[in-house]
Design a protein around this motif. Sequence first.
Motif, PDB file in Angstrom:
ATOM      1  N   ALA A 228       0.788  -1.165  -0.055  1.00 48.50           N
ATOM      2  CA  ALA A 228      -0.016  -0.058   0.156  1.00 48.50           C
ATOM      3  C   ALA A 228       0.943   1.279  -0.129  1.00 48.50           C
ATOM      4  O   ALA A 228       1.884   1.345   0.670  1.00 48.50           O
ATOM      5  CB  ALA A 228      -0.858  -0.010   1.132  1.00 48.50           C
ATOM      6  N   GLY A 229       0.568   2.213  -0.823  1.00 49.26           N
ATOM      7  CA  GLY A 229       1.081   3.591  -0.635  1.00 49.26           C
ATOM      8  C   GLY A 229       1.979   3.959  -2.224  1.00 49.26           C
ATOM      9  O   GLY A 229       2.579   2.956  -2.502  1.00 49.26           O
ATOM     10  N   GLY A 230       1.455   4.799  -2.652  1.00 49.89           N
ATOM     11  CA  GLY A 230       2.027   5.487  -4.045  1.00 49.89           C
ATOM     12  C   GLY A 230       1.570   4.621  -5.237  1.00 49.89           C
ATOM     13  O   GLY A 230       2.355   4.697  -6.348  1.00 49.89           O
ATOM     14  N   VAL A 231       0.300   4.141  -5.116  1.00 50.66           N
ATOM     15  CA  VAL A 231      -0.057   3.376  -6.426  1.00 50.66           C
ATOM     16  C   VAL A 231      -0.923   4.364  -7.238  1.00 50.66           C
ATOM     17  O   VAL A 231      -2.010   4.701  -6.679  1.00 50.66           O
ATOM     18  CB  VAL A 231      -0.986   2.256  -5.936  1.00 50.66           C
ATOM     19  N   SER A 232      -0.466   4.697  -8.435  1.00 49.08           N
ATOM     20  CA  SER A 232      -1.227   5.660  -9.206  1.00 49.08           C
ATOM     21  C   SER A 232      -1.315   4.685 -10.779  1.00 49.08           C
ATOM     22  O   SER A 232      -2.278   5.164 -11.442  1.00 49.08           O
ATOM     23  CB  SER A 232      -0.428   6.726  -9.828  1.00 49.08           C
ATOM     24  N   THR A 233      -0.611   3.782 -11.064  1.00 43.70           N
ATOM     25  CA  THR A 233      -0.722   3.580 -12.498  1.00 43.70           C
ATOM     26  C   THR A 233      -0.601   1.827 -12.467  1.00 43.70           C
ATOM     27  O   THR A 233      -0.233   1.133 -11.368  1.00 43.70           O
ATOM     28  CB  THR A 233       0.282   3.980 -13.407  1.00 43.70           C
ATOM     29  N   SER A 234      -0.864   1.098 -13.625  1.00 42.36           N
ATOM     30  CA  SER A 234      -0.684  -0.195 -13.635  1.00 42.36           C
ATOM     31  C   SER A 234       0.669  -0.713 -13.266  1.00 42.36           C
ATOM     32  O   SER A 234       1.213  -1.812 -12.893  1.00 42.36           O
ATOM     33  CB  SER A 234      -1.136  -0.742 -14.887  1.00 42.36           C
ATOM     34  N   ARG A 235       1.754   0.261 -13.790  1.00 42.15           N
ATOM     35  CA  ARG A 235       3.155  -0.135 -13.834  1.00 42.15           C
ATOM     36  C   ARG A 235       3.474   0.125 -12.015  1.00 42.15           C
ATOM     37  O   ARG A 235       4.203  -0.932 -11.781  1.00 42.15           O
ATOM     38  CB  ARG A 235       3.791   0.938 -14.444  1.00 42.15           C
ATOM     39  N   ASP A 236       2.799   0.702 -11.289  1.00 38.01           N
ATOM     40  CA  ASP A 236       2.986   0.825  -9.876  1.00 38.01           C
ATOM     41  C   ASP A 236       2.527  -0.556  -9.312  1.00 38.01           C
ATOM     42  O   ASP A 236       3.122  -1.141  -8.576  1.00 38.01           O
ATOM     43  CB  ASP A 236       2.229   1.892  -9.328  1.00 38.01           C
ATOM     44  N   VAL A 237       1.315  -1.255  -9.783  1.00 39.45           N
ATOM     45  CA  VAL A 237       1.070  -2.366  -9.485  1.00 39.45           C
ATOM     46  C   VAL A 237       1.790  -3.666  -9.734  1.00 39.45           C
ATOM     47  O   VAL A 237       2.195  -4.290  -9.093  1.00 39.45           O
ATOM     48  CB  VAL A 237      -0.605  -2.582 -10.070  1.00 39.45           C
ATOM     49  N   GLU A 238       2.266  -3.326 -11.031  1.00 44.73           N
ATOM     50  CA  GLU A 238       3.519  -4.377 -11.587  1.00 44.73           C
ATOM     51  C   GLU A 238       4.720  -4.544 -10.463  1.00 44.73           C
ATOM     52  O   GLU A 238       5.172  -5.291 -10.362  1.00 44.73           O
ATOM     53  CB  GLU A 238       3.898  -4.178 -12.792  1.00 44.73           C
ATOM     54  N   ALA A 239       5.098  -3.098 -10.233  1.00 47.49           N
ATOM     55  CA  ALA A 239       6.178  -3.015  -9.175  1.00 47.49           C
ATOM     56  C   ALA A 239       6.018  -3.693  -7.964  1.00 47.49           C
ATOM     57  O   ALA A 239       7.021  -4.423  -7.420  1.00 47.49           O
ATOM     58  CB  ALA A 239       6.720  -1.816  -9.235  1.00 47.49           C
ATOM     59  N   ILE A 240       4.756  -3.286  -7.607  1.00 52.10           N
ATOM     60  CA  ILE A 240       4.617  -4.132  -6.065  1.00 52.10           C
ATOM     61  C   ILE A 240       4.434  -5.782  -6.256  1.00 52.10           C
ATOM     62  O   ILE A 240       4.577  -6.262  -5.217  1.00 52.10           O
ATOM     63  CB  ILE A 240       3.094  -3.576  -5.567  1.00 52.10           C
ATOM     64  N   LEU A 241       4.189  -6.194  -7.114  1.00 52.97           N
ATOM     65  CA  LEU A 241       3.787  -7.496  -7.415  1.00 52.97           C
ATOM     66  C   LEU A 241       5.047  -8.113  -7.709  1.00 52.97           C
ATOM     67  O   LEU A 241       5.565  -9.117  -6.968  1.00 52.97           O
ATOM     68  CB  LEU A 241       2.941  -7.735  -8.713  1.00 52.97           C
ATOM     69  N   GLY A 242       6.084  -7.524  -8.393  1.00 54.97           N
ATOM     70  CA  GLY A 242       7.202  -7.814  -8.567  1.00 54.97           C
ATOM     71  C   GLY A 242       8.244  -7.748  -7.240  1.00 54.97           C
ATOM     72  O   GLY A 242       8.875  -8.500  -7.213  1.00 54.97           O
ATOM     73  N   ALA A 243       8.032  -6.965  -6.483  1.00 55.31           N
ATOM     74  CA  ALA A 243       8.759  -7.171  -5.032  1.00 55.31           C
ATOM     75  C   ALA A 243       8.589  -8.062  -4.057  1.00 55.31           C
ATOM     76  O   ALA A 243       8.959  -8.310  -3.185  1.00 55.31           O
ATOM     77  CB  ALA A 243       8.283  -5.571  -4.262  1.00 55.31           C
ATOM     78  N   GLY A 244       7.000  -8.738  -4.577  1.00 55.98           N
ATOM     79  CA  GLY A 244       6.901 -10.045  -3.769  1.00 55.98           C
ATOM     80  C   GLY A 244       5.399 -10.017  -3.164  1.00 55.98           C
ATOM     81  O   GLY A 244       4.973 -10.717  -2.533  1.00 55.98           O
ATOM     82  N   ALA A 245       4.786  -8.872  -3.430  1.00 58.37           N
ATOM     83  CA  ALA A 245       3.332  -8.854  -2.932  1.00 58.37           C
ATOM     84  C   ALA A 245       2.189  -9.556  -4.005  1.00 58.37           C
ATOM     85  O   ALA A 245       2.699  -9.977  -4.737  1.00 58.37           O
ATOM     86  CB  ALA A 245       2.657  -7.362  -2.857  1.00 58.37           C
TER      87      ALA A 245
END
Length: 344
Positions: free
Chosen positions: A210-227
Amino acid sequence: MYSFTRDLRVPVVGAPMAGGTSTPALTSAVSDAGGFGFHGGAYLSPDALRADVRAIRELTDQPFGVNLFVPEQVDVDEEEFAAYRERLAPLAERAGVVLPESVPFTDDAFDAKVDVLIAERVPVVSFTFGLPDRSTVGRLHDAGIAVSSTVTSVDEARIAVDHGVDSLCAQGFAAGGHRATFRIHDADPQVETLDLVRAVAPLGLPVVGAGGVSTSRDVEAILGAGAVAAQIGTLLLRTPEAGTRQAHKDALVDPRFTRTVTTRAYSGRLARGLENNFIRSNDGHAPLAYPQVNTLTGGIRKQSSTDADVINLWAGSGFREARAVSVAEVISGLIPQAPDRFDQ
């Protein structure tokens, strides 16, 4: 036991936003759009919470969760409280509000609301501001209810894992609204979302970033980090389903408001919102006492509900991306393009 982190059609969780922003329409719309909607249960009476849970079920057949604030009673510095009351007095007078001389501690009917959620068999209950006792977690599990904990640091995450929770919400420093630090007096760890997700994912529980999610790229980055999913709150503030005050919605696109800051000025607990005159005038002066400070400022905020320079404008760092579109449109714009498992 239901696992919302396993059954998501879209890797997006709708943040619980207490104080009126969470509505049955908002919570149900997030779940209907393929994500998972959390409802803010703080500040509601047990009866009102029960009514909201039943209203959500009237609007959707999809699962959802409810969030509660964990109460913490601390000693209040009476001199600091009196000084803050005096500081707010001119603003209160202009708003036509009589400030209370003192405010007693209240646990927001915490135990009664837990009872409601167990009786209503809400699929997931999440907690902010720490954890309830182990017996409460056990009662929820016995009712088949999954338990999630909001954390801001690895240390908090380890405590939550040891407490027997089923998932973690890793709240990064950019997230809007109240910071989820376990103790009122805790300093903010100030860990950004991706770093926090990477740090807590190895603990073995499903993690929502949670935090700083604005675009699908942000979602992808969070998933890539292990979420397993990304949580959004600020992006939902301008949707028609949200109960956000109009002055708050307007401030999100008003060029007068240029940044977000964390402050204790409104509630005594740290929270992130748009910097306005109230914060500039009062930041650093509020005693560390929640919910007493929140109650003290509540009358001013209620009577000044159309004045964006007075009310709290909770928002995360990506507030300019909040659009006045439906929840379904917000979530569809966040679906990662790559992972086939999230194709609808």
